[in-house]
Write a protein that holds these residues in place. Sequence first.
Motif, short mmCIF file in Angstrom:
data_model
loop_
_atom_site.label_atom_id
_atom_site.label_comp_id
_atom_site.label_asym_id
_atom_site.label_seq_id
_atom_site.Cartn_x
_atom_site.Cartn_y
_atom_site.Cartn_z
N SER A 293 -18.85 -31.54 -28.39
CA SER A 293 -20.31 -31.55 -28.31
C SER A 293 -20.97 -30.76 -29.45
CB SER A 293 -20.77 -30.99 -26.96
OG SER A 293 -20.31 -29.67 -26.81
N ALA B 198 -23.48 -32.72 -31.75
CA ALA B 198 -24.78 -32.97 -31.12
C ALA B 198 -25.65 -31.72 -31.18
CB ALA B 198 -24.58 -33.42 -29.67
N GLN C 267 -26.94 -31.28 -34.63
CA GLN C 267 -28.00 -32.25 -34.90
C GLN C 267 -29.32 -31.78 -34.28
OE1 GLN C 267 -29.44 -35.14 -33.04
NE2 GLN C 267 -30.36 -35.85 -34.96
N GLN C 268 -29.23 -31.29 -33.03
CA GLN C 268 -30.43 -30.80 -32.35
C GLN C 268 -31.01 -29.59 -33.08
OE1 GLN C 268 -28.83 -30.23 -28.44
NE2 GLN C 268 -28.64 -32.46 -28.19
N GLY D 99 -19.98 -39.04 -30.32
CA GLY D 99 -20.95 -39.93 -29.69
C GLY D 99 -20.83 -39.94 -28.17
N LEU E 68 -24.07 -36.99 -29.16
CA LEU E 68 -24.63 -37.53 -30.40
C LEU E 68 -24.95 -39.01 -30.19
CD1 LEU E 68 -24.97 -36.10 -33.19
CD2 LEU E 68 -22.87 -37.23 -33.91
N SER E 69 -26.08 -39.48 -30.72
CA SER E 69 -26.38 -40.91 -30.56
C SER E 69 -25.40 -41.73 -31.41
CB SER E 69 -27.81 -41.21 -31.00
OG SER E 69 -27.92 -41.11 -32.40
N LYS E 70 -25.24 -43.00 -31.06
CA LYS E 70 -24.32 -43.85 -31.83
C LYS E 70 -24.73 -43.92 -33.29
CE LYS E 70 -22.92 -46.81 -28.01
NZ LYS E 70 -22.77 -48.17 -27.47
N GLU E 71 -26.05 -43.98 -33.54
CA GLU E 71 -26.55 -44.09 -34.92
C GLU E 71 -26.19 -42.82 -35.70
OE1 GLU E 71 -28.38 -44.69 -32.16
OE2 GLU E 71 -28.29 -46.88 -32.33
N GLU E 72 -26.40 -41.67 -35.06
CA GLU E 72 -26.08 -40.40 -35.72
C GLU E 72 -24.57 -40.29 -35.95
OE1 GLU E 72 -27.96 -37.65 -36.84
OE2 GLU E 72 -29.57 -39.13 -36.76
N ASP F 23 -18.24 -52.81 -33.51
CA ASP F 23 -18.66 -51.44 -33.83
C ASP F 23 -17.50 -50.74 -34.52
OD1 ASP F 23 -19.28 -48.74 -33.83
OD2 ASP F 23 -20.10 -48.74 -31.80
N TYR G 96 -16.83 -44.22 -26.73
CA TYR G 96 -17.96 -43.50 -26.13
C TYR G 96 -17.73 -43.16 -24.66
CZ TYR G 96 -20.00 -45.60 -30.33
OH TYR G 96 -20.23 -45.99 -31.61
#
Lengths: 455, 472
Positions: A342, A345, A348-349, A376, A380-384, A420, B402
């Motif tokens: 994590s 994430a 990123q935040q 992810g 974390l978002s998939k895009e990030e 993906d 995921y």
Amino acid sequence: MTITNYKSRITRFFFYLCLSVFICGQISFVHAQNDGSQQNQTGKAGIFAITNARIVTVSGAVIENGTVVVQNGKIAAVGASVSIPGGAELIEARGLSVYPGMIDAGTNLGLTEIGLGVPGSVDTAEGGEMNANAKAILGINPHSTHVNVTRVNGITTVMSLPTGGIISGQSAVINLNGSTQSEMALIPTYGLVINFPRITTFSGFNPFANTQPVDFNEAVKQRDKRLDDLKTLFKTSENYGKVQDAFAKDKSLPYPSKDIKMEAMIPYVRGEKPIVFVAERERDIRAVVKFVEQMKVKGVIIGGQEAWKVADGLKKNNISVIYKNIYNLPVQDDDAYDYLFSAPAKMQQAGIRFCISTGDSGPEIRDLPYHAGSAGAYGLSKEEALKSVTLYPAQILGLSDRIGSIDTGKIANLVIADGDILEPRTNVKYVFINGRMLPLTSRHTDLFEQFKDRK
Amino acid sequence: MKKFTAFFLLQILLLTAFNFAVFGQTKKEVLIRNATVITAIHGNLENTDILIQNGKIARIGKNLKAASNTQVIDASGKFVTPGIIDCHSHAMMDGSVNEFSYSVTSMVTTRDILNPTDISIYRALAGGVTAANLLHGSANSIGGQNTVVKFKYGRAVEDFPVADAPPGIKFALGENPKQTNQPTQPGRTPRYPRTRMGVMETIRDAFLRARDYRRALDDYRAKVDKKDKTAVAPRRELELEPLVEILEGKRLVHSHGYRSDELLNVLLLADEFGFRVATLQHALEAYKIAPEIAKRGTGVSIFTDSWGYKLEAFDAIPYNAYILWKNGVNVSINSDSEERIRRLNLDAAKVEKYGGVPEEEALKMITLNPAKQLGIDKRTGSIEQGKDADIVIWNAHPFSVYARADMTMIEGEVFFDRAKDLANRDALQRERETLEKLDINRPPGSGGTAPKIPSEKRQADRDEAVGDGGNH
């Protein structure tokens, strides 16, 4: 013709020979700045048009049905409707997705072939503590089996770092294609790698000897000593640079002799090029931030387990993080089980610039997409997650104008996949590096072909 | 009448207490509702319920009825799989996993060094793993005896071993038992064997001795049967007893090896002495001799795609699973690592990519196949009526990168629950801060008394990394 005359002619000949070798060397060093137009030997060059593809540009919106044109090693055009140049080889990509090639900024690829038991194949760590002049680019084996194994899974660029001592040497950024080191090099000497001195009580594992941990206070003293040595070297190198500059301007000054190690330090102590600091825990990362502030240098953290706890210091000093701890265990038993999954994430935040790396020496760099994907799964978002192995490492390496996304004018490092790209079940169908379409073969596919039908 | 009622009530109370004392706790009925159930044997079932009674899977079906006191878990939109089984692990083994002294140490057992509080157990549960084969290290040609456990984290150590799992033992071939990758310590003589030739002879010698021992035991038993009063029992040989069990087909051999030649040689040696090797462990080059392995019914337990970390791993290919599977070999995918054990679901997913093993077959490689290799497939390894309720609930298909395990249960009891884990974090953090403020935990600089020797915990990733001395 007297003998002396003859000798002097030979001397002059050798002088010019040396001079021209020197100049050629300089030119080849310029050439080493691979601009993508270079035609490497492997793969197929030409004009390619990837049509009817889902284009994941990363820098902008996804183009659901579009074309990417590859020409002269570059991305010549990208969009929903672009004209296809005559003579282009068409690649029908209906149902497939085009991604920028992935980038792993924290490897030792090419510096080691087989880590255990084959020391002759390992060139990661030079002897001694301070090796600013050691350059990874001169140790990378362009023909390592790891090159092909890695790129067939969609990783097209890596940074390879030396590892030894306190100052390990200078890292190289390479594309995973080329017959020579300079053909591979995107940045032959990117940054100076420093294993930032830290407090460690662990004195090495040895099953045959009763190794005791070092006393904590003693460990603090040892860290302080190493840090002092480092600061002294920085100051000395800075002074060395000043003396060299002064002499260059005024030849009447006493001649300052050259020192190969300090010479290598100059761009780094002056803050012209980045220093890659290996640091993991909050305490060590804070110490790096302090060091960067004090010494007025440019810093990047590699490792970065607890970087998210030092967000202010990192952002204030413009320090990015090459995070390589997805496949590591939390250090403390009472850390949350997903502590290291994590962390991206959290970075990123907190607004820290970061990218995700495997930190691997070679064999498992191909897992890079799954490292990003696992981040992810934990916030974390998939895009990030995708950006963390494409555009973000490109930005950290100062290469975002050349690689990391699908934009016109960038180097054509592209991957075409049937899903993906971060998913382990996705298959890579095409890989382009410098606009060359590469065969999807490796030591592994060779052995597979050799044995798959053995009865 | 009143007296009788009181007596009756007392009886119930006592019985309940008795039950509680004997069975730990009374097992609640659990109903998992409306999940995509990936059975690992009968395909995937959409919108399906699983009813768990007494720790067993009682029913699988749609719209199952539950009693009023049943614990209902809504799994709408979620995926349920059998618990993952790791056929090669050293988790919860406290200290060195190798008895280094001799190259044949069949007398020792991993059961003696299990630490039920090892945090790696919890981390493995959080990756959906419910059972593991805890093997001795690979420093010895014949290593120690294994323990098959379920990861009942929080319970006493005696609750971990699977009681009816057949016993097993570790063998090892190649670079590790040769001990040629480590420098010989000054003042020490290198241990025999030093070559692959010596490794095979070390194993052969042990089995020759075991065969003689077995003959002596048989003679003795025959004399006893004939009531011969001169019968004298042979001296017990703890080293040879497990090997006799192998010869009698009562103990499973899990043989570590890399190169195809050494793998084939141990199979030939087993032929010579008349036993079957249960599994080849790691077996990175097994794909080169897939037909020979298939013919003997030997299982193979591999890494999906690890390779190149030493010379004998240089011919490893990620298509190993596919080639073996195509030849009809029972393949399992193991971790051999407290780190990797957390993501075996993704390792299984990769065999779809490398060669094209079908989804269910790939999932079996971390569930039903290792259960078969360990002889525990009657009770676990798939979602079938009557089996232990060893179950994982995932937020997405477990082959997606995921995906996260949301809940892991063993025999119907929840041992990992992500929601609870998240809810507990603040409390744990506060407790940690309180503890850190205690004098003993304050740094010397701020006036505290430092602990004398703080240790930096090293975790073993792969056998040869740290802490277990050149295993793997």
